[in-house]
Design a protein around this motif. Structure first.
Motif, PDB file in Angstrom:
ATOM      1  N   GLU A 244       1.497  -1.210   0.047  1.00 48.85           N
ATOM      2  CA  GLU A 244       0.647   0.300  -0.161  1.00 48.85           C
ATOM      3  C   GLU A 244       0.627   1.277  -0.092  1.00 48.85           C
ATOM      4  OE1 GLU A 244      -3.057  -1.073   3.223  1.00 48.85           O
ATOM      5  OE2 GLU A 244      -3.328  -2.968   1.478  1.00 48.85           O
ATOM      6  N   LEU A 245       1.825   1.367   0.754  1.00 51.47           N
ATOM      7  CA  LEU A 245       3.316   2.508   0.250  1.00 51.47           C
ATOM      8  C   LEU A 245       3.369   2.373  -0.440  1.00 51.47           C
ATOM      9  CD1 LEU A 245       5.264   2.072   4.158  1.00 51.47           C
ATOM     10  CD2 LEU A 245       3.757   4.231   2.979  1.00 51.47           C
ATOM     11  N   LEU A 246       4.030   1.286  -1.436  1.00 56.12           N
ATOM     12  CA  LEU A 246       4.632   1.547  -2.723  1.00 56.12           C
ATOM     13  C   LEU A 246       3.133   2.266  -3.397  1.00 56.12           C
ATOM     14  CD1 LEU A 246       6.150  -1.874  -3.792  1.00 56.12           C
ATOM     15  CD2 LEU A 246       7.276   0.567  -3.628  1.00 56.12           C
ATOM     16  N   ALA A 247       1.943   1.966  -3.023  1.00 55.32           N
ATOM     17  CA  ALA A 247       0.979   2.000  -4.453  1.00 55.32           C
ATOM     18  C   ALA A 247       0.944   3.519  -4.002  1.00 55.32           C
ATOM     19  CB  ALA A 247      -0.519   1.678  -3.927  1.00 55.32           C
ATOM     20  N   ARG A 248       0.892   4.106  -2.851  1.00 57.71           N
ATOM     21  CA  ARG A 248       1.058   5.686  -2.929  1.00 57.71           C
ATOM     22  C   ARG A 248       1.964   6.210  -3.083  1.00 57.71           C
ATOM     23  NH1 ARG A 248      -1.086   3.930   2.307  1.00 57.71           N
ATOM     24  NH2 ARG A 248       0.679   4.521   3.063  1.00 57.71           N
ATOM     25  N   GLU A 249       3.352   5.288  -2.843  1.00 58.73           N
ATOM     26  CA  GLU A 249       4.259   6.420  -3.664  1.00 58.73           C
ATOM     27  C   GLU A 249       5.209   6.946  -4.778  1.00 58.73           C
ATOM     28  OE1 GLU A 249       7.286   8.720  -2.588  1.00 58.73           O
ATOM     29  OE2 GLU A 249       6.801   7.373  -0.689  1.00 58.73           O
TER      30      GLU A 249
ATOM     31  N   VAL B 128       8.036   6.114  -6.626  1.00 65.20           N
ATOM     32  CA  VAL B 128       8.242   4.542  -7.853  1.00 65.20           C
ATOM     33  C   VAL B 128       7.366   4.110  -8.358  1.00 65.20           C
ATOM     34  CG1 VAL B 128       9.471   4.009  -5.297  1.00 65.20           C
ATOM     35  CG2 VAL B 128       7.093   3.193  -6.130  1.00 65.20           C
ATOM     36  N   GLN B 129       7.727   3.695  -9.343  1.00 65.57           N
ATOM     37  CA  GLN B 129       6.876   2.793 -10.271  1.00 65.57           C
ATOM     38  C   GLN B 129       7.067   1.500  -9.714  1.00 65.57           C
ATOM     39  OE1 GLN B 129       7.729   3.688 -14.532  1.00 65.57           O
ATOM     40  NE2 GLN B 129       5.711   3.105 -15.184  1.00 65.57           N
ATOM     41  N   ALA B 130       5.966   0.652 -10.000  1.00 69.11           N
ATOM     42  CA  ALA B 130       5.838  -0.356  -9.251  1.00 69.11           C
ATOM     43  C   ALA B 130       4.647  -1.340  -9.445  1.00 69.11           C
ATOM     44  CB  ALA B 130       6.155  -0.296  -7.394  1.00 69.11           C
ATOM     45  N   THR B 131       5.589  -2.872  -9.622  1.00 70.39           N
ATOM     46  CA  THR B 131       4.779  -3.576  -9.826  1.00 70.39           C
ATOM     47  C   THR B 131       4.849  -5.149  -8.912  1.00 70.39           C
ATOM     48  OG1 THR B 131       3.958  -5.471 -11.584  1.00 70.39           O
ATOM     49  CG2 THR B 131       6.379  -4.985 -11.320  1.00 70.39           C
ATOM     50  N   ALA B 132       4.542  -6.412  -8.969  1.00 72.93           N
ATOM     51  CA  ALA B 132       4.569  -7.988  -8.208  1.00 72.93           C
ATOM     52  C   ALA B 132       4.000  -8.230  -9.314  1.00 72.93           C
ATOM     53  CB  ALA B 132       3.700  -7.264  -7.385  1.00 72.93           C
ATOM     54  N   LEU B 133       5.190  -9.721  -9.432  1.00 77.10           N
ATOM     55  CA  LEU B 133       4.555 -10.720 -10.024  1.00 77.10           C
ATOM     56  C   LEU B 133       5.266 -12.381  -9.019  1.00 77.10           C
ATOM     57  CD1 LEU B 133       8.017 -10.358 -12.592  1.00 77.10           C
ATOM     58  CD2 LEU B 133       5.439 -10.177 -12.892  1.00 77.10           C
ATOM     59  N   GLN B 134       4.574 -13.260  -9.155  1.00 74.18           N
ATOM     60  CA  GLN B 134       4.150 -14.322  -8.673  1.00 74.18           C
ATOM     61  C   GLN B 134       4.646 -15.552  -9.174  1.00 74.18           C
ATOM     62  OE1 GLN B 134      -0.404 -15.347  -7.263  1.00 74.18           O
ATOM     63  NE2 GLN B 134      -0.357 -14.148  -9.029  1.00 74.18           N
TER      64      GLN B 134
ATOM     65  N   GLY C 155       6.951 -14.994  -4.517  1.00 72.07           N
ATOM     66  CA  GLY C 155       6.815 -13.320  -5.112  1.00 72.07           C
ATOM     67  C   GLY C 155       8.169 -12.707  -4.961  1.00 72.07           C
ATOM     68  N   PHE C 156       7.923 -11.735  -6.200  1.00 75.26           N
ATOM     69  CA  PHE C 156       8.807 -10.594  -5.588  1.00 75.26           C
ATOM     70  C   PHE C 156       8.052  -9.226  -6.526  1.00 75.26           C
ATOM     71  CE2 PHE C 156      11.983 -13.917  -7.806  1.00 75.26           C
ATOM     72  CZ  PHE C 156      12.275 -13.613  -6.486  1.00 75.26           C
ATOM     73  N   ALA C 157       8.304  -7.933  -5.404  1.00 79.07           N
ATOM     74  CA  ALA C 157       8.059  -7.106  -5.598  1.00 79.07           C
ATOM     75  C   ALA C 157       8.930  -6.567  -6.483  1.00 79.07           C
ATOM     76  CB  ALA C 157       7.430  -5.932  -4.621  1.00 79.07           C
ATOM     77  N   ILE C 158       8.870  -5.302  -7.769  1.00 74.16           N
ATOM     78  CA  ILE C 158       9.870  -4.632  -7.491  1.00 74.16           C
ATOM     79  C   ILE C 158       9.652  -3.477  -8.297  1.00 74.16           C
ATOM     80  CG2 ILE C 158      11.538  -4.961  -9.985  1.00 74.16           C
ATOM     81  CD1 ILE C 158      10.886  -7.083 -10.756  1.00 74.16           C
TER      82      ILE C 158
END
Ligand code: SAH
Ligand code: DHB
Ligand code: MG
Length: 225
Positions: A192-197, A200-206, A215-218
């Motif tokens: 949720e912090l990443l989403a509001r930040e 950054v531009q973020a994604t997550a992969l299972q 999975g990883f968040a990047i």
């Protein structure tokens, strides 16, 4: 941990086909196991993925939060090259000692510094020293710590830094908004912090494989304003 025979079979196929036998990494896993440490290292293919990303961005400075026996650390250290630097944080002095010996065995101990202590403390010390920013930051320690680690990671970043977090899926548990598991709560707050930040531009992969379903968040740091 949920497993599927196909996930292990496919991991065995890909690692057999794509990864050269690696005595240093194999010795590290054997030493960790002999020292009674949990097999919480990234898998061989995941380690190669992290090492490739690190090389692809031309990283010279890597920060790792959560060393264990230095399995992932060896890949980062190889990727930054002899002139590069990896700083890795570990709370458990026994694990740090095993990691030190694995890094020596791998011939990369000279470019790795292990900071022993609670990561929050080591991160505060690093920020105070106003060290050069890191090119890649790998968050892989206690999961309730992730929200705080993200804040420190941003302080230690520059535009273009990659921040990667391990274990963000936890067998699917991350999708449970009502979870009381402190690991899940930590990962969800981090996401949720990443989403509001805005920085950054973020994604997550299972991912699935020999380490189960995770999975990883990047996140790519866009600006530090
Ligand atoms: N990155 C490693 C695995 C790390 S496992 C690899 O893939 O090979 C997570 C590690 O984080 C454990 O060794 C644990 O002791 C450490 N850890 C847990 N809480 C911590 C904290 N608060 N500060 C620093 N390290 C911590
Ligand atoms: C756990 C932690 C890890 O970093 C990992 O890769 C796997 C499991 C754990 O604490 O259960
Ligand atoms: Mg992990």
């Amino acid at each position: 941990m949920s497993t599927d025979r196909r996930w292990s079979a496919v991991d065995a196929y890909f690692s057999g086909a794509l990864l050269a036998p690696d005595a240093a990494l194999e010795a590290a896993l054997a030493n960790n196991s002999a020292a009674g440490m949990p097999a919480h290292d990234v898998s061989p293919l995941q380690g190669q993925f992290l090492a490739l990303l690190t090389r692809a961005v031309g990283a010279r400075r890597v920060l790792e939060i959560g060393t264990l026996g230095g399995y992932s650390t060896i890949g980062f250290a190889r990727s930054v090259g002899p002139e590069g630097r990896v700083i890795t944080l570990e709370i458990d002095p026994h694990r740090a000692a095993v990691a030190r010996s694995n890094l020596r065995r791998a011939g990369v101990a000279d470019r790795v510094e292990i900071l022993i202590g609670a990561a929050a403390q080591s991160l505060a010390a690093l920020a105070k020293q106003a060290t050069e920013p890191f090119d890649v930051i790998f968050i892989d320690a206690d999961k309730p710590g992730n929200p705080a680690y993200l804040e420190w990671a941003l302080r230690l970043s520059r535009p273009g830094t990659l921040i990667i977090a391990d274990n963000v899926v936890r067998d699917g548990a991350v999708a449970d908004a009502g979870s009381k598991d402190p690991n899940v709560v930590g990962i969800r707050s981090f996401i949720e912090l990443l989403a509001r930040e805005p920085r950054v531009q973020a994604t997550a992969l299972q991912t699935v494989g020999v380490k189960g379903y995770d999975g990883f968040a990047i996140a790519l740091v866009r600006s530090i304003a």
